[in-house]
Write an enzyme that holds these catalytic residues in place. Structure first.
Site, PDB file in Angstrom:
ATOM      1  N   ASP A  27      37.618  43.675  37.280  1.00 57.94           N
ATOM      2  CA  ASP A  27      36.813  42.493  36.983  1.00 57.94           C
ATOM      3  C   ASP A  27      35.354  42.921  37.021  1.00 57.94           C
ATOM      4  OD1 ASP A  27      36.120  39.800  36.545  1.00 57.94           O
ATOM      5  OD2 ASP A  27      35.987  39.400  38.685  1.00 57.94           O
ATOM      6  N   ARG A  81      42.964  44.771  31.579  1.00 53.20           N
ATOM      7  CA  ARG A  81      42.688  43.466  32.176  1.00 53.20           C
ATOM      8  C   ARG A  81      43.377  42.368  31.387  1.00 53.20           C
ATOM      9  NH1 ARG A  81      38.546  40.229  34.892  1.00 53.20           N
ATOM     10  NH2 ARG A  81      39.571  38.220  35.006  1.00 53.20           N
ATOM     11  N   ARG A  85      43.724  41.216  39.353  1.00 49.58           N
ATOM     12  CA  ARG A  85      43.226  41.948  38.197  1.00 49.58           C
ATOM     13  C   ARG A  85      43.083  43.434  38.445  1.00 49.58           C
ATOM     14  NH1 ARG A  85      38.561  37.767  39.106  1.00 49.58           N
ATOM     15  NH2 ARG A  85      40.440  36.625  38.873  1.00 49.58           N
ATOM     16  N   ASP A 131      31.601  41.317  36.417  1.00 47.86           N
ATOM     17  CA  ASP A 131      30.842  40.085  36.245  1.00 47.86           C
ATOM     18  C   ASP A 131      29.371  40.399  36.079  1.00 47.86           C
ATOM     19  OD1 ASP A 131      32.986  38.259  36.540  1.00 47.86           O
ATOM     20  OD2 ASP A 131      32.850  38.399  38.713  1.00 47.86           O
TER      21      ASP A 131
END
Length: 158
Positions: free
Chosen positions: A93, A81, A90, A95
């Site tokens: 990812d 990344r 990307r 989160d």
């Protein structure tokens, strides 16, 4: 403590990257994978590049929110990344969407609930699949919020 993680990728073999991330989450020390959604395809929002493959995962964890975030960053780094600019395409990812019902504002390092999760079909649709009654603190129930993003194209993958 149950934490919800958003997973997305749109570079390389995005599907394989998301599936590998789920596998890595299942092996994360201090956490146990409780549930995952199906995979979904969505167009980039505020970005460019190929479509994303997205999912969400629930983790039962003893890690505090900051330690969990560091572990998520380590998984992203294992996938190469890079963060050349905001919303860049990307390889992976991850989160931290929710950390139980905690509200955390340690900006810019960590904001929970994730700042825009209630505006994104790629988060709400997978969450609605596996936890429709889940409440985003300060925003409301996932199933209710999903109606507000009905204009965002999203496709559940087989």
């Amino acid at each position: 403590m149950i934490a919800w993680v958003g997973i997305g990728a749109n570079l390389g073999d995005a599907r394989a990257n998301v599936l590998d991330a789920i596998d890595r989450l299942a092996r994360l020390p201090g956490a146990r994978l409780v549930q995952t959604s199906s995979l979904y395809r969505t167009a980039p929002i505020d970005s460019s590049g190929d479509d994303y493959v997205n999912a969400v995962a629930a983790l039962a964890t003893d890690l505090d929110a900051h330690a969990l975030l560091r572990a998520l960053f380590a998984i992203e780094q294992a996938h190469g990344r890079e963060r050349p600019y905001r919303n860049a395409p990307r390889t992976l990812d991850l989160d931290l969407l929710l950390y139980a019902d905690a509200v955390i504002d340690d900006a810019p390092a960590l904001i929970v609930p994730h700042a825009r999760m209630h505006e994104r079909a790629f988060v709400l649709a997978p969450l609605a699949e596996v936890a429709p009654d889940l409440v985003i603190p300060g925003r409301g129930a996932v199933a209710t919020l999903l109606a507000g993003v009905a204009d965002q194209a999203i496709e559940r993958l087989a």
